[in-house]
Design an enzyme around this catalytic site. Structure first.
Site, PDB file in Angstrom:
ATOM      1  N   HIS A   1       0.573  -1.354  -0.074  1.00 33.23           N
ATOM      2  CA  HIS A   1       0.114  -0.028   0.335  1.00 33.23           C
ATOM      3  C   HIS A   1       0.516   0.876  -0.413  1.00 33.23           C
ATOM      4  O   HIS A   1       0.463   2.638  -0.417  1.00 33.23           O
ATOM      5  CB  HIS A   1      -1.003   0.296   1.419  1.00 33.23           C
ATOM      6  CG  HIS A   1      -0.564   0.570   2.734  1.00 33.23           C
ATOM      7  ND1 HIS A   1      -0.437   1.315   2.945  1.00 33.23           N
ATOM      8  CD2 HIS A   1      -0.210  -0.520   3.149  1.00 33.23           C
ATOM      9  CE1 HIS A   1       0.274   1.354   4.284  1.00 33.23           C
ATOM     10  NE2 HIS A   1       0.254   0.228   4.647  1.00 33.23           N
TER      11      HIS A   1
ATOM     12  N   CYS B   1      -0.024   5.280  12.592  1.00 28.57           N
ATOM     13  CA  CYS B   1      -0.801   4.622  13.316  1.00 28.57           C
ATOM     14  C   CYS B   1      -0.393   5.508  14.990  1.00 28.57           C
ATOM     15  O   CYS B   1      -1.171   5.130  15.663  1.00 28.57           O
ATOM     16  CB  CYS B   1       0.260   3.017  13.889  1.00 28.57           C
ATOM     17  SG  CYS B   1       1.385   2.940  13.250  1.00 28.57           S
TER      18      CYS B   1
HETATM   19  N1  PLP Z   1       8.363   0.105   7.938  1.00 30.05           N
HETATM   20  C1  PLP Z   1       7.816   1.759   7.856  1.00 30.05           C
HETATM   21  C2  PLP Z   1       9.170   2.447   7.799  1.00 30.05           C
HETATM   22  C3  PLP Z   1       6.907   2.140   7.616  1.00 30.05           C
HETATM   23  O1  PLP Z   1       6.656   3.150   6.765  1.00 30.05           O
HETATM   24  C4  PLP Z   1       5.307   0.888   7.730  1.00 30.05           C
HETATM   25  C5  PLP Z   1       4.388   2.541   7.804  1.00 30.05           C
HETATM   26  O2  PLP Z   1       4.222   2.600   8.123  1.00 30.05           O
HETATM   27  C6  PLP Z   1       5.468   0.163   8.109  1.00 30.05           C
HETATM   28  C7  PLP Z   1       7.096  -0.618   8.001  1.00 30.05           C
HETATM   29  C8  PLP Z   1       3.984  -0.734   8.516  1.00 30.05           C
HETATM   30  O3  PLP Z   1       3.448  -1.106   7.140  1.00 30.05           O
HETATM   31  P1  PLP Z   1       2.205  -1.715   7.084  1.00 30.05           P
HETATM   32  O4  PLP Z   1       1.567  -0.515   6.762  1.00 30.05           O
HETATM   33  O5  PLP Z   1       1.795  -2.338   5.400  1.00 30.05           O
HETATM   34  O6  PLP Z   1       2.318  -2.395   8.083  1.00 30.05           O
END
Ligand code: PLP
Length: 396
Positions: free
Chosen positions: A209, A334
């Site tokens: 995504h 988040c």
């Molecule tokens: N790692 C980084 C650097 C991210 O920016 C994000 C999402 O914001 C994630 C991991 C987590 O990915 P996902 O949203 O697919 O769980």
């Protein structure tokens, strides 16, 4: 202040949180949300057709990462990929003397928050110091590395600041100590040219995504020979590393998004011109208290601009910006909406109060230069509104 008329056209400047889905991805998914509903583990024709689509998607991801077909494990999210990499490695570790794990202090929460479980498994978790741009300080890391380190984790691009760090030297030092190296490439994938081996990664996470694919599909590269214990057990899917029937439509959409950005103009062109116009306009307007966190050169992702206004809480600005039709972020998606200071800003040396002021504008393939100009004008307006409201309530 609700969006109205052409001037108030909505501007999406939060591509680091998630991206609008590419039409090619949506189209590719449709059959798998309809007639091609089979389970890829089934032996009949319905299953075989879907299994073939899954194979094709795995081939596409493997080619994008420059790795072997069998080294790609599909998961549901970047978060799950990072969890499987770190916790799966810790659970499979046969050597009790390797009982330390080093995580970059500015990693995404999906890496940082493995700490609790790692400690319950008996590991000592340490955080590697970062510089003021949130890049791991190699000199400070070196003395930490020894024969008791199981894993080192360092991201290629930071999701708040957008800074890209050289991870290959970190991987090299980790390997010299006999440790495994995990790289979170969720933000950099599609924007920075790399292969899993050019980064020296043993384990590497990407997510659909963030590149115009759907939510609910992601991948973990697991270098041949690296042993992980699965975190879900059952049907033995994904080379027994991730049991559960896979999200075929999502995975097919992921591959279609990759093909689409690989064959069109670089993902970064539109992002860079919107971001550069945004920065230029802000520099012309010089609103009071403006502080850029980084410069906007080659070591920062093309669409990113992280900044703050002294004495102005990020949340208040984001609310007013939203009313003005601009969607921006305060850091990791988040943690937006909470008043917690950013752990990335704190790790980079900003105070706790300053770390509540960070604003992240992340432009992407859906933006134009005009979006950058407009977003800057509305940001200046938002800041004036927030300052006025604070003066009236006696807070400034
Ligand atoms: N790692 C980084 C650097 C991210 O920016 C994000 C999402 O914001 C994630 C991991 C987590 O990915 P996902 O949203 O697919 O769980």
């Amino acid at each position: 202040m609700s969006p109205r008329g052409p001037r108030e056209r909505a501007i999406y400047a939060d591509h680091a949180a998630t991206t609008p889905m590419r039409e090619e991805a949506r189209q590719a998914m449709l059959p798998f949300l309809g007639p091609e509903f089979g389970n890829p583990s089934s032996l009949h024709s319905h299953g075989r057709r879907v299994a073939a689509a899954l194979d094709e998607a795995r081939e596409c991801v493997a080619s994008a990462l420059g790795c072997e077909f069998g080294e790609v494990i599909f998961t549901s999210s970047g978060t799950e990929s990072a969890n499987l990499a770190i916790l799966g490695l810790a659970l499979a570790n046969p050597d009790p003397r390797r009982n330390r794990v080093i995580l970059g202090a500015a990693e995404h929460h999906c890496v940082i928050e493995t700490r609790g479980l790692l400690e319950r498994l008996g590991y000592r978790v340490e955080f590697a110091e970062v510089d003021r741009w949130a890049r791991v300080d190699l000199e400070a890391l070196e003395p930490r590395l020894a024969e008791d380190v199981l894993l080192v984790a360092a991201m290629q691009a930071n999701n708040e600041f957008g800074t890209v760090q050289e991870v290959a030297p970190i991987a090299e030092r980790a390997h010299e100590a006999g440790a495994t190296f995990f790289c979170d490439a969720v933000q950099s994938f599609g924007k920075v040219i790399f292969t899993a081996s050019s980064l020296g990664a043993d384990l590497l996470a990407i997510s659909a995504h963030k590149v115009g694919g759907p939510k609910g599909a992601a991948a973990l590269y697991v270098r041949a020979g690296v042993r992980l214990q699965p975190l879900t057990v059952g049907g033995g899917q994904e080379r027994e590393l991730r049991a559960g029937t896979p999200n075929v439509a999502g995975i097919v959409g992921f591959a279609a998004a990759i093909r689409s950005f690989a064959s069109s103009a670089p993902l970064s062109d539109a992002a860079r011109s919107a971001r550069d116009a945004f920065v230029r306009r802000l520099l012309e307007a010089r609103p009071d208290g403006l502080r850029f966190t980084t410069d906007h050169g080659p070591s920062v992702l093309p669409g990113f601009c992280h900044l703050r206004f002294e004495g102005v809480a990020a949340e208040s600005v984001l609310v007013v910006l939203d009313q003005l039709g601009v969607s921006a972020g305060a850091g990791a998606a988040c943690s937006s909406g909470s008043l917690e200071p950013s752990h990335v800003m704190q790790a980079a040396g900003l105070t706790s109060a300053e770390s509540k002021e960070g604003l992240r504008f992340s432009f992407g393939h859906s933006n134009s230069e005009q979006d950058g100009v407009e977003a800057a004008a509305r940001l200046v307006e938002a800041i004036a509104t927030v300052r006025r409201a604070a003066r009236h309530s006696g807070r400034l």
